[in-house]
Design a protein around this motif. Structure first.
Motif, mmCIF file in Angstrom:
data_model
loop_
_atom_site.group_PDB
_atom_site.id
_atom_site.type_symbol
_atom_site.label_atom_id
_atom_site.label_comp_id
_atom_site.label_asym_id
_atom_site.label_seq_id
_atom_site.Cartn_x
_atom_site.Cartn_y
_atom_site.Cartn_z
ATOM 1 N N SER A 1 0.865 -1.179 0.000
ATOM 2 C CA SER A 1 0.000 0.000 0.000
ATOM 3 C C SER A 1 0.895 1.220 0.000
ATOM 4 O O SER A 1 2.099 1.120 0.267
ATOM 5 C CB SER A 1 -0.896 -0.007 1.243
ATOM 6 N N LYS B 1 -0.570 4.248 1.321
ATOM 7 C CA LYS B 1 -1.141 5.144 2.336
ATOM 8 C C LYS B 1 -2.247 4.404 3.078
ATOM 9 O O LYS B 1 -2.921 3.562 2.490
ATOM 10 C CB LYS B 1 -1.715 6.379 1.627
ATOM 11 N N GLY B 2 -2.424 4.748 4.345
ATOM 12 C CA GLY B 2 -3.517 4.168 5.115
ATOM 13 C C GLY B 2 -3.352 2.673 5.323
ATOM 14 O O GLY B 2 -2.266 2.126 5.159
ATOM 15 N N ARG C 1 3.224 -0.653 3.956
ATOM 16 C CA ARG C 1 3.198 0.669 3.305
ATOM 17 C C ARG C 1 4.600 0.964 2.788
ATOM 18 O O ARG C 1 5.542 1.013 3.569
ATOM 19 C CB ARG C 1 2.796 1.706 4.336
ATOM 20 N N SER D 1 -5.111 0.624 -3.053
ATOM 21 C CA SER D 1 -5.334 2.031 -2.705
ATOM 22 C C SER D 1 -6.811 2.260 -2.442
ATOM 23 O O SER D 1 -7.659 1.771 -3.195
ATOM 24 C CB SER D 1 -4.889 2.938 -3.851
ATOM 25 N N ARG D 2 -7.091 2.985 -1.390
ATOM 26 C CA ARG D 2 -8.488 3.393 -1.183
ATOM 27 C C ARG D 2 -8.904 4.292 -2.333
ATOM 28 O O ARG D 2 -8.065 4.952 -2.950
ATOM 29 C CB ARG D 2 -8.649 4.099 0.166
ATOM 30 N N ASP E 1 -6.523 9.514 -0.958
ATOM 31 C CA ASP E 1 -5.522 8.481 -1.253
ATOM 32 C C ASP E 1 -5.162 8.456 -2.732
ATOM 33 O O ASP E 1 -3.997 8.278 -3.093
ATOM 34 C CB ASP E 1 -6.035 7.091 -0.823
ATOM 35 N N HIS F 1 -2.332 10.627 -4.323
ATOM 36 C CA HIS F 1 -0.911 10.253 -4.277
ATOM 37 C C HIS F 1 -0.498 9.402 -5.474
ATOM 38 O O HIS F 1 0.689 9.256 -5.749
ATOM 39 C CB HIS F 1 -0.600 9.453 -3.002
#
Ligand code: ATP
Ligand code: MG
Length: 285
Positions: A7, A9-10, A129, A150-151, A156, A159
């Motif tokens: 991932s 992010k998040g 991440r 990715s969301r 998100d 990015h």
């Protein structure tokens, strides 16, 4: 085949999806999840695993060399039979083990590649991440395929335009999966020029099973929406498998030290071969 899941992010569900992919990989005679998340692992706590064997013991053993079988001595079995090499929950320990593992191209990362190159074997590495300084990056770079979660909401996705070309350079087979509500696959494809392979279904019950919280007494990759989707992605990745990639070049090419230059007194030659300029008195200092 070596597949990295990551991932940017998040917490979009990378670890859960790595387990789902391994559990539903088509035709694998042996499937392994390696938790290579420098933020610390979750699998040991989720499945009440012992602290060893795992990533720490693998990194220590790999320093002494070995062969493709070595990796399998540092796994534990989840209920249902899936083998995992779990990272320690502590981020400092996980980062140290991961850094040690990837430090040596042949004895660390090379062993992982050797294990993954055996017929019928799939090794899914949860890199967590990933950013350009992440110790998990060398694994992502030498994978046969990379799955990026990715969301799908704007924060998100914002990015991705900056990061996607980088991920595409790391891997010959990058696959983008959207998670959760937000932009549609068509919108993302149009805006980023990269069509997502799909959207991971929101499936709390299926995810709970893959996180060691069984809904039924018998654990297993149930026929959940998440399991079916993972099987579809696994089938797609397996079909795309290319011949084994050549070993990536060493991270740093050592500069050969020059100890002697014909016709020049040894004291006048520095280790990098640069001959110091003569001083005003005509003597090299
Ligand atoms: N497809 C899904 N549907 C519903 N819940 C999910 C799904 N995937 C994961 N979850 C839940 O989300 C939580 C986080 O999942 P997971 O640990 O896999 O995320 P992660 O991206 O690995 O996070 P981290 O960055 O902290 O390692 C878990 O409680 C898991 O059960
Ligand atoms: Mg995780």
């Amino acid at each position: 085949m070596l597949v990295s899941v990551l991932s940017l992010k998040g917490s979009p569900g990378a670890t859960t999806f790595a387990v789902a992919l391994a559990a539903r990989w088509p035709g694998a005679s042996r499937a392994l999840v390696v938790e290579a998340d420098p933020s610390g692992g979750d699998l040991a706590l989720r499945f009440s695993l012992a602290s060893a064997p795992g990533l720490v013991s693998l990194a220590a053993a790999a320093r002494r060399g070995g062969d493709a079988d070595l990796v399998w001595h540092h796994t534990q079995e989840l209920p249902g039979g899936l083998q995992v090499t779990a990272a320690p929950p502590d981020a400092e320990q996980a980062r140290a083990a991961l850094s040690a593992l990837v430090q040596h191209q042949t004895s660390g990362l090379g062993l992982l590649r050797q294990a993954a190159a055996q017929p019928g074997v799939v090794v899914i590495v949860d890199c967590g991440r990933v950013d350009p300084g992440s110790p998990g990056l060398p694994i992502a770079r030498s994978s046969d395929a990379t799955v990026l979660l990715s969301r799908a909401h704007a924060d998100d996705l914002a990015h991705l335009p900056r990061r996607l070309p980088t991920v595409a350079r790391w891997s010959p087979n990058p696959v983008l999966l959207l998670v959760g509500p937000g932009y549609s696959e068509a919108e993302v494809a149009r805006e980023l020029g990269v069509p997502p392979l799909g959207r991971v279904p929101h499936d709390p019950r299926g995810a709970a099973v893959l996180c060691g919280r069984p809904a039924t007494p018998r654990w297993g990759p149930s026929r959940s929406a998440l399991g079916r989707f993972a099987q579809k992605v696994a089938g797609e990745l397996a079909a795309r498998q290319r011949p084994a990639a050549p070993e990536p070049p060493p991270l740093q090419t050592p500069v050969p030290a020059l100890h002697a230059v014909p016709g020049v007194p040894p004291a006048a030659v520095s280790r990098n071969g640069v001959r110091p300029a003569p001083s005003a008195g005509g003597q090299a200092s």
